[in-house]
Design a protein around this motif. Structure first.
Motif, PDB file in Angstrom:
ATOM      1  N   THR A 106       0.838  -1.189   0.000  1.00 31.32           N
ATOM      2  CA  THR A 106       0.000   0.000   0.000  1.00 31.32           C
ATOM      3  C   THR A 106       0.880   1.248   0.000  1.00 31.32           C
ATOM      4  OG1 THR A 106      -1.728  -1.157   1.243  1.00 31.32           O
ATOM      5  CG2 THR A 106      -1.831   1.255   1.192  1.00 31.32           C
ATOM      6  N   LEU A 107       0.639   2.118  -0.956  1.00 28.49           N
ATOM      7  CA  LEU A 107       1.327   3.404  -1.041  1.00 28.49           C
ATOM      8  C   LEU A 107       0.334   4.491  -0.688  1.00 28.49           C
ATOM      9  CD1 LEU A 107       3.851   5.043  -1.892  1.00 28.49           C
ATOM     10  CD2 LEU A 107       2.882   5.095  -4.206  1.00 28.49           C
ATOM     11  N   SER A 108       0.690   5.298   0.320  1.00 30.30           N
ATOM     12  CA  SER A 108      -0.196   6.364   0.791  1.00 30.30           C
ATOM     13  C   SER A 108       0.450   7.709   0.512  1.00 30.30           C
ATOM     14  CB  SER A 108      -0.453   6.227   2.293  1.00 30.30           C
ATOM     15  OG  SER A 108      -1.022   4.974   2.598  1.00 30.30           O
ATOM     16  N   VAL A 109      -0.280   8.540  -0.197  1.00 28.51           N
ATOM     17  CA  VAL A 109       0.191   9.889  -0.502  1.00 28.51           C
ATOM     18  C   VAL A 109      -0.937  10.852  -0.152  1.00 28.51           C
ATOM     19  CG1 VAL A 109       1.049  11.461  -2.250  1.00 28.51           C
ATOM     20  CG2 VAL A 109       1.652   9.032  -2.360  1.00 28.51           C
ATOM     21  N   GLY A 110      -0.734  11.648   0.875  1.00 28.58           N
ATOM     22  CA  GLY A 110      -1.780  12.572   1.298  1.00 28.58           C
ATOM     23  C   GLY A 110      -3.037  11.826   1.716  1.00 28.58           C
ATOM     24  N   ASP A 111      -4.145  12.153   1.085  1.00 32.26           N
ATOM     25  CA  ASP A 111      -5.425  11.527   1.406  1.00 32.26           C
ATOM     26  C   ASP A 111      -5.749  10.355   0.489  1.00 32.26           C
ATOM     27  OD1 ASP A 111      -6.073  13.247   3.526  1.00 32.26           O
ATOM     28  OD2 ASP A 111      -6.690  14.810   2.107  1.00 32.26           O
ATOM     29  N   ALA A 112      -4.777   9.876  -0.252  1.00 32.74           N
ATOM     30  CA  ALA A 112      -5.019   8.792  -1.209  1.00 32.74           C
ATOM     31  C   ALA A 112      -4.146   7.587  -0.883  1.00 32.74           C
ATOM     32  CB  ALA A 112      -4.746   9.265  -2.634  1.00 32.74           C
ATOM     33  N   ASP A 113      -4.730   6.408  -1.073  1.00 30.73           N
ATOM     34  CA  ASP A 113      -4.014   5.148  -0.916  1.00 30.73           C
ATOM     35  C   ASP A 113      -4.179   4.338  -2.200  1.00 30.73           C
ATOM     36  OD1 ASP A 113      -3.450   5.729   1.773  1.00 30.73           O
ATOM     37  OD2 ASP A 113      -5.354   4.846   2.420  1.00 30.73           O
ATOM     38  N   LEU A 114      -3.103   3.718  -2.627  1.00 30.63           N
ATOM     39  CA  LEU A 114      -3.158   2.783  -3.737  1.00 30.63           C
ATOM     40  C   LEU A 114      -2.588   1.464  -3.226  1.00 30.63           C
ATOM     41  CD1 LEU A 114      -3.859   2.433  -6.751  1.00 30.63           C
ATOM     42  CD2 LEU A 114      -1.450   2.942  -7.263  1.00 30.63           C
ATOM     43  N   SER A 115      -3.377   0.414  -3.328  1.00 35.17           N
ATOM     44  CA  SER A 115      -2.999  -0.845  -2.688  1.00 35.17           C
ATOM     45  C   SER A 115      -3.153  -2.014  -3.658  1.00 35.17           C
ATOM     46  CB  SER A 115      -3.868  -1.081  -1.451  1.00 35.17           C
ATOM     47  OG  SER A 115      -3.447  -2.217  -0.733  1.00 35.17           O
ATOM     48  N   LEU A 116      -2.155  -2.886  -3.664  1.00 33.73           N
ATOM     49  CA  LEU A 116      -2.178  -4.088  -4.489  1.00 33.73           C
ATOM     50  C   LEU A 116      -2.069  -5.307  -3.590  1.00 33.73           C
ATOM     51  CD1 LEU A 116      -2.078  -5.296  -7.417  1.00 33.73           C
ATOM     52  CD2 LEU A 116       0.423  -5.323  -7.146  1.00 33.73           C
ATOM     53  N   ARG A 117      -3.042  -6.209  -3.719  1.00 36.43           N
ATOM     54  CA  ARG A 117      -2.991  -7.464  -2.962  1.00 36.43           C
ATOM     55  C   ARG A 117      -2.666  -8.610  -3.906  1.00 36.43           C
ATOM     56  NH1 ARG A 117      -7.380 -11.021   0.399  1.00 36.43           N
ATOM     57  NH2 ARG A 117      -8.574 -10.778  -1.513  1.00 36.43           N
ATOM     58  N   TRP A 118      -1.731  -9.446  -3.485  1.00 36.29           N
ATOM     59  CA  TRP A 118      -1.305 -10.618  -4.249  1.00 36.29           C
ATOM     60  C   TRP A 118      -1.653 -11.851  -3.423  1.00 36.29           C
ATOM     61  CZ3 TRP A 118       4.616 -11.954  -4.741  1.00 36.29           C
ATOM     62  CH2 TRP A 118       4.774 -13.163  -5.445  1.00 36.29           C
ATOM     63  N   ARG A 119      -2.456 -12.738  -4.003  1.00 40.26           N
ATOM     64  CA  ARG A 119      -2.863 -13.956  -3.305  1.00 40.26           C
ATOM     65  C   ARG A 119      -2.376 -15.155  -4.085  1.00 40.26           C
ATOM     66  NH1 ARG A 119      -7.765 -17.060  -2.744  1.00 40.26           N
ATOM     67  NH2 ARG A 119      -8.814 -15.768  -4.293  1.00 40.26           N
ATOM     68  N   PHE A 120      -1.680 -16.064  -3.400  1.00 40.38           N
ATOM     69  CA  PHE A 120      -1.057 -17.226  -4.038  1.00 40.38           C
ATOM     70  C   PHE A 120      -1.634 -18.505  -3.466  1.00 40.38           C
ATOM     71  CE2 PHE A 120       2.160 -20.598  -3.751  1.00 40.38           C
ATOM     72  CZ  PHE A 120       2.441 -20.801  -5.091  1.00 40.38           C
ATOM     73  N   ILE A 121      -1.950 -19.468  -4.352  1.00 40.67           N
ATOM     74  CA  ILE A 121      -2.413 -20.799  -3.961  1.00 40.67           C
ATOM     75  C   ILE A 121      -1.520 -21.815  -4.646  1.00 40.67           C
ATOM     76  CG2 ILE A 121      -4.353 -22.409  -3.942  1.00 40.67           C
ATOM     77  CD1 ILE A 121      -6.205 -19.996  -4.329  1.00 40.67           C
TER      78      ILE A 121
END
Length: 944
Positions: A840-855
């Motif tokens: 998760t990258l947070s800049v000011g009032d914004a967050d951009l988040s990438l989730r990686w799920r592995f099976i």
């Protein structure tokens, strides 16, 4: 930071208001300095928002180490409720709590429907595995899931979520309004939340990989032998399985494709309310209360009903029976050569019977015909479940001394699940229709009977026939739970080391009652067509009285031998009205030799008493799955011993050589409760470490090994265990394990009417042994990049073993390991390794988040590898990515947008016969692998 993590006690304490006691899941001791020896996985409210989860099940089943249970992607086998299965030990071996209090279960099985949990009010979800019986009592063998709601909420929040798949289906809408505030100068707080969710179905026919039913054996189109046109067998003959082809019969040639009617996502409509409040009467006494009400309506949508190999007496003068088919039935000549086929009637007798429309006519003849005719004209079978649940809790707490607090509370809850079915039809009315000798009128016209044409093509069943056959049926199951608990918690004011000894001690009483009620149609075995097991009335109750205690003893504090050394002790004695007195205890501890390194571990002895269904459920015959019948095909014709076994199991001699495996991969099984069951016992232990190195600030690593052994387990044998007990080695017609299997008396098959074909016995006993062990690993790190913040989290699980032995006392009993395998014996997939990682990258009032799920990759259980097409015997490793953006536009308005399954990964096709129907559905495993494809979700929030 949004995370799925192994939360450390220090992290929890750091975020709590100064002076507020911290309650850690797994203990009744409230202490701002508590350090738990048991690892607890935490899913925060922020993580739920980033996942765009509309029910808690959507999030929980994706946590590594949790095996998907019945949920939104289970269609055939879903009873209108959603469950959680920790460590793959069974949904009946974990406990669901709301703010530390048990939630009333759904019915006889004692399981809690987690769809009732109010997502909007959750502060976090704590998942503690490895046994928590000493803290919370029975059912906590594999652990507990504790849903913690927000406390001291003040203001108002309105949130609405819209989600849809890229295919334009599966639309989901969710809205929640939460209001709350403080009053009486902060001495009190009240919060109230209302919400609504509407989730639409996604049909298997709307995805390319689910459109056609595929045989796992051949890769060719497969399906059911209950088809259109009718598939028939004439019992007592050697004709085999035939199918109507115009004016004649020929060997079964066209299975029915049931996939398009079934769903990958079940629809849901939910209304919910939750409220809580507290008020300080004096500085030493506070009263509190909470309550919730939830109404769910969900539906399973299954392929059309039919006569699933029911034997129906059919007049040779049936008006829809053509001359060609009638002659074949009389002479059973399917290829123009009658050699080896015993004719039922001579030609003259057959011709005379064709004209005898009056049962009193001496020429009148009937033939018992085993029919497999799908009622496609009726549309799909619909089973609507309306669940209502309410629970209230009230109590008081305060200070007993400067160091000890007291708390007492009571809670009462009721749940009710009403099911209404349509599209089935009934056996009695079907038989009445088939006995017709006039195309317009039944012989028995007492209930406006309409004749049915079972020999015609698609479209031969009229709306009038449907109105006559489909009368609908219903049932209700429910439960009541009363509970009272009183305890003290705090410290003794003294100790061995600098910190005092913490203590909790109390008593608890619980009273359970559960019931199942249904109409006469549902109670009668085989009466409701296409309904599987009957639903006889059942009820039962039990109560339990308990006393418990906990000690946390600091042995070393700021000493030359270490920063801290703490001992944890807990015990509980339980007196069940059903199984008597049971003991549960725990010993554990933590050791911090130097700052930033903590070792932790614990051992627990846990028990679980049988639930009401396990004790009192009436034996019934239903459906399960299998792939290979030793009596099928030509095998018994050349093996006199095997032939004798098949006949001893109820197969008529004439069926030998013509017995088939159901193309749909289903088999009849008979199971029920056992009032002689005793409690099952488990030993669980964990050992691990928490590392927070001083040279890497804001980094935490946890590493925990868990080991759970369950003995005297309340289990039934697997399908393969039942077959092996009879057919492994040299089968014998006098072996009780062989004669306990009961075949269709008309066809010798292991499927057909549940009224006449008990199938395989799945008897509940205390003979099982279940074991699992593995490692959980988490890492969390956050840092300031100057222009913004970076949060990284990782939660991984490696499951070493997950074994089941049907008879712990028999050295020859197979100790089956399901880690990394799928089959009829290993129904829900449990990969060896899985993880989720979020950036998760947070800049000011914004967050951009990438989730990686592995099976991790999985494969067919080795003993079945040669039975199926090679390409279906493995499922490769899968990677899913979800991208979420969160932005606070103003102080009062924000939104979250997400793309789930960013790269539109499709599930691996393995065909429809390779596992259990609940989890192997639509040619794939939709509870484990995303069947919906790429989808989009947007949530808008307004706060005041």
């Amino acid at each position: 930071m949004a995370q799925v993590s192994e939360e450390t006690p220090e992290a929890e304490a750091a975020t709590a208001p100064a002076g507020q006691a911290i309650v850690v899941t797994g203990s009744r001791i409230a202490d701002p300095n508590i350090e738990s020896a048991s690892p607890v996985a935490v899913v925060t409210a922020e993580e739920l928002t980033l996942q765009q989860a509309n029910t808690v099940e959507e999030s929980l089943r994706q946590i590594p180490g949790i095996v998907p249970s019945v949920g939104s992607n289970v269609n055939n086998g879903n009873g209108g409720s959603t469950y959680i299965n920790l460590r793959g030990l069974g949904a009946n071996r974990n406990l669901v709590l709301l703010n530390g209090t048990r939630v009333v279960p759904q019915g006889l099985n004692g399981l809690t429907n987690i769809d009732v949990i109010p997502v909007a009010l959750l502060e976090r979800m704590d998942v503690l595995t490895g046994g928590a019986g000493a803290a919370y009592g029975a059912d906590a063998i594999s652990g507990v899931v504790n849903f913690i709601t927000k406390q001291d909420f003040s203001g108002a929040e309105l949130a609405a979520t819209n989600a849809i798949t890229e295919e334009g289906d599966g639309y989901t809408f969710r809205a929640d309004l939460t209001v709350g505030g403080n009053f009486a100068d902060g001495r009190g707080n009240a919060v109230f939340s209302v919400g609504y969710t509407d989730r639409e179905a996604v049909f298997q026919g709307d995805r390319e990989y689910g459109r056609e039913n595929i045989s796992s054996f051949s890769g060719l189109p497969g399906g059911s032998s209950t088809a259109v046109p009718s598939v028939i067998t004439v019992p007592g003959t050697t004709s085999g399985t035939l199918q109507v082809d115009g004016d004649s019969l020929r060997p079964f040639y066209a299975p029915f494709n049931f996939n398009p009617f079934n769903v990958y996502q079940t629809p849901l409509e939910q209304y919910r309310m939750f409220g809580s409040g507290r008020f300080e009467i004096t500085d030493a006494i506070e009263v509190f209360a909470e309550g919730m009400f939830v109404q769910n309506t969900t539906s399973t949508i299954i392929a059309p009903s039919g006569t699933f190999r029911n034997v129906l007496e059919t007049p040779l003068s049936n008006p829809f029976l053509t001359a060609g088919i009638r002659n074949q039935i009389c002479g059973l000549d399917t290829d123009g050569d009658t050699d080896g086929v015993q004719a039922l009637f001579g030609q003259a007798e057959c011709d005379a019977a064709a004209l005898a429309t009056d049962p009193n006519d001496p020429n009148y003849r009937t033939v018992g015909i085993d029919y497999g005719r799908r009622f496609v004209e009726f549309g799909p079978r619909l089973n609507e479940y309306r669940t209502r649940l309410f629970q209230v809790k009230a109590g008081a707490r305060g200070a007993l001394t400067d160091n000890l607090d007291w708390e007492i509370f009571g809670a009462y809850g009721e749940s009710e699940n009403v099911s209404r079915q349509s599209g089935n039809g009934t056996f009695t009315r079907l038989q009445q229709s088939v006995l017709s000798t006039n195309p317009d009128t039944c012989l028995d016209t007492s209930n406006d009977c309409v004749p049915i044409d079972l020999f015609g093509p698609l479209g031969s069943l009229t709306p009038e026939v449907q109105d006559f056959l489909d009368v609908g049926n219903s049932g209700t199951e429910g439960a009541e739970l009363s509970q009272i608990q009183a305890f003290i918690s705090g410290d003794l004011g003294f100790g061995i080391a600098a910190d005092p000894i913490s203590i909790a001690a109390g008593v608890e009483y619980r009273d359970y009652y559960a019931f199942s009620r249904s109409d006469l149609l549902s109670q009668t075995p085989g009466e409701v067509l296409g309904n599987g097991a009957a639903s006889p009335d059942a009820d039962g109750s039990y109560d339990v009285k308990e006393a418990f205690g906990e000690l946390i003893v600091p042995l070393v504090v700021d000493s030359p031998i270490g920063e801290e050394l703490t001992l944890e002790l807990a015990g509980r004695v339980s007196d069940y009205s059903t199984t008597g007195t049971e003991y549960t205890w725990k010993i554990g501890g933590t050791y911090t030799p130097v700052y930033g390194v903590q070792y932790r571990g614990g051992f627990q002895k846990v028990t679980r008493a049988p639930n009401i269904a396990e004790l009192f459920a009436v034996p019934t015959t239903g459906l399960d799955n299998f792939s290979n019948d030793p009596c099928a095909g030509a095998a018994p014709t050349n093996n006199a011993n095997l032939r004798a076994v098949c006949i001893a199991q109820g197969a008529p001699a004439s069926s030998i050589g013509n017995i088939i495996v159901d193309p749909a991969g289903q088999v009849n099984v008979t199971s029920g409760g056992n009032p002689n069951l005793d409690a099952e016992n488990a030993e669980t232990w964990t050992v691990g470490a928490v590392i927070q190195p001083g040279f890497l600030r804001n980094f935490t690593l946890t590493f925990d090994y868990y080991n759970i052994t369950l003995t005297d387990a309340i289990t039934t044998p697997t399908i393969d265990d039942v077959f092996s007990a009879c057919f492994d080695g040299t089968p014998s017609a006098t072996n009780p394990a062989c004669t306990a299997i009961r075949r269709n008396p008309a066809t010798g098959n292991l499927f057909g009417s549940v009224a006449t074909t008990p199938g395989l016995p799945l008897v509940l006993t205390n003979q099982g042994r279940v074991f699992t062990d593995g490692i959980d690993l988490t890492m969390n790190f956050n840092t300031d990049l100057g222009f913004g913040g970076l949060d990284l989290s990782f939660f991984g699980n490696w499951t070493n073993r997950s074994t089941f032995k049907a008879n712990q006392n028999d050295p020859a009993s197979l100790n089956r390991d399901c880690v990394g395998f799928y089959s009829i014996n290993c129904p829900s997939i449990q990969p060896e390794f899985s993880f989720t990682q979020r950036t998760t990258l947070s800049v000011g009032d914004a967050d951009l988040s990438l989730r990686w799920r592995f099976i991790d990759a999985v494969e067919v259980e080795p003993e079945f590898a040669g039975d199926f097409l090679e390409e279906f015997t493995t499922i490769g490793a899968e990677h899913y990515f979800d991208l979420t953006a969160n932005f606070n536009v103003t102080d009062n308005f924000g939104f979250t947008a997400a793309v789930i399954n960013l790269f539109d990964n499709e599930p691996k096709v393995v065909g429809s016969n390779i596992g259990s129907t609940a989890y192997n559905s639509g040619n794939v495993y939709p509870s484990t692998y995303d069947p919906l494809g790429r989808r989009y979700s947007v949530t808008a929030r307004m706060t005041f």
